[in-house]
Motif scaffolding. Structure first.
Motif, short mmCIF file in Angstrom:
data_model
loop_
_atom_site.label_atom_id
_atom_site.label_comp_id
_atom_site.label_asym_id
_atom_site.label_seq_id
_atom_site.Cartn_x
_atom_site.Cartn_y
_atom_site.Cartn_z
N ASP A 57 1.10 -1.34 -0.15
CA ASP A 57 -0.19 0.12 0.05
C ASP A 57 0.78 1.10 0.09
O ASP A 57 0.29 1.97 -0.47
CB ASP A 57 -0.87 0.00 1.14
N SER A 115 -0.23 -6.15 2.46
CA SER A 115 -0.56 -4.73 3.08
C SER A 115 -0.95 -5.17 4.57
O SER A 115 -1.85 -6.21 4.62
CB SER A 115 -1.07 -4.39 1.82
N ASN A 116 -1.18 -3.79 5.12
CA ASN A 116 -2.42 -4.07 6.21
C ASN A 116 -3.57 -3.42 6.00
O ASN A 116 -4.48 -3.54 7.05
CB ASN A 116 -1.28 -2.78 7.68
N LEU A 117 -3.61 -2.78 4.92
CA LEU A 117 -4.61 -2.44 4.40
C LEU A 117 -6.12 -4.19 3.83
O LEU A 117 -4.95 -4.89 3.04
CB LEU A 117 -4.80 -1.19 3.44
N THR A 118 -7.07 -3.72 3.67
CA THR A 118 -7.65 -4.81 2.78
C THR A 118 -8.24 -4.26 1.62
O THR A 118 -7.43 -3.44 0.97
CB THR A 118 -9.53 -5.11 3.26
N GLU A 121 -9.72 -1.58 0.81
CA GLU A 121 -8.91 0.27 0.72
C GLU A 121 -8.75 0.18 -0.53
O GLU A 121 -8.25 1.64 -0.57
CB GLU A 121 -8.55 -0.24 1.98
N ILE A 122 -7.95 -1.28 -0.64
CA ILE A 122 -6.40 -0.31 -1.69
C ILE A 122 -7.37 -0.44 -3.32
O ILE A 122 -6.90 0.48 -4.10
CB ILE A 122 -5.74 -1.86 -1.68
#
Length: 149
Positions: A57, A115-118, A121-122
């Motif tokens: 991300d 990534s720490n994002l879903t 979210e990306i």
């Protein structure tokens, strides 16, 4: 998934299971040096190569954030102090890397993006970067569950 969900641990176990060579890097370094990495490792079916692209991300942010937004972030400030760490990345270079991967340029190599994002979210950043056909499997992890899609 979030920190502590076990993303890196699963990749370590995968590497052990396949007797693979694993390398943790970022998209920027991978774009610049993937051919050299692949030649150095010389992966085979018996000893594949796993390229772990961590914090993907952050690389996507480098593509889409305006320079003024980049300068305001702490990561950009650190990168500006270490110019070797701040390689150029654009949507074109991102696409070129993944086109090379899809074209079979790196046989016996698995690319794993973390990534720490879903994914949702990306995708809000830009839904073409992780689209179907570019990324073969999405795994959403939490501390309590793993979802494959």
């Amino acid at each position: 998934g979030p920190p502590g969900a076990g993303k890196t641990k699963i990749i370590t176990l995968l590497a052990q299971s396949y007797n693979a060579v694993i390398m943790k890097t970022n998209v920027e370094r991978c774009i610049k040096q993937m051919t050299e990495y692949h030649i150095d490792v010389a992966p085979t079916i018996a000893k594949p190569f796993i390229v772990l692209l961590d914090e993907v991300d952050e690389s996507i942010n480098k593509i889409f954030l305006k320079p003024s937004e980049m300068l305001s972030s702490a990561n950009a400030l650190v990168s500006s102090l270490n110019p070797d760490e701040d390689e150029k990345i654009s949507k074109r270079t991102w696409n070129q890397l993944f086109d090379n991967i899809n074209d079979g340029m790196y046989p016996y190599t698995m690319f794993i993006l973390i990534s720490n994002l879903t994914k949702v979210e990306i995708d809000k950043m830009n839904n073409s970067l992780l689209r179907e056909g570019r990324i073969n499997l999405h795994v959403q992890m939490t501390k309590d569950s793993v979802i494959f899609n």
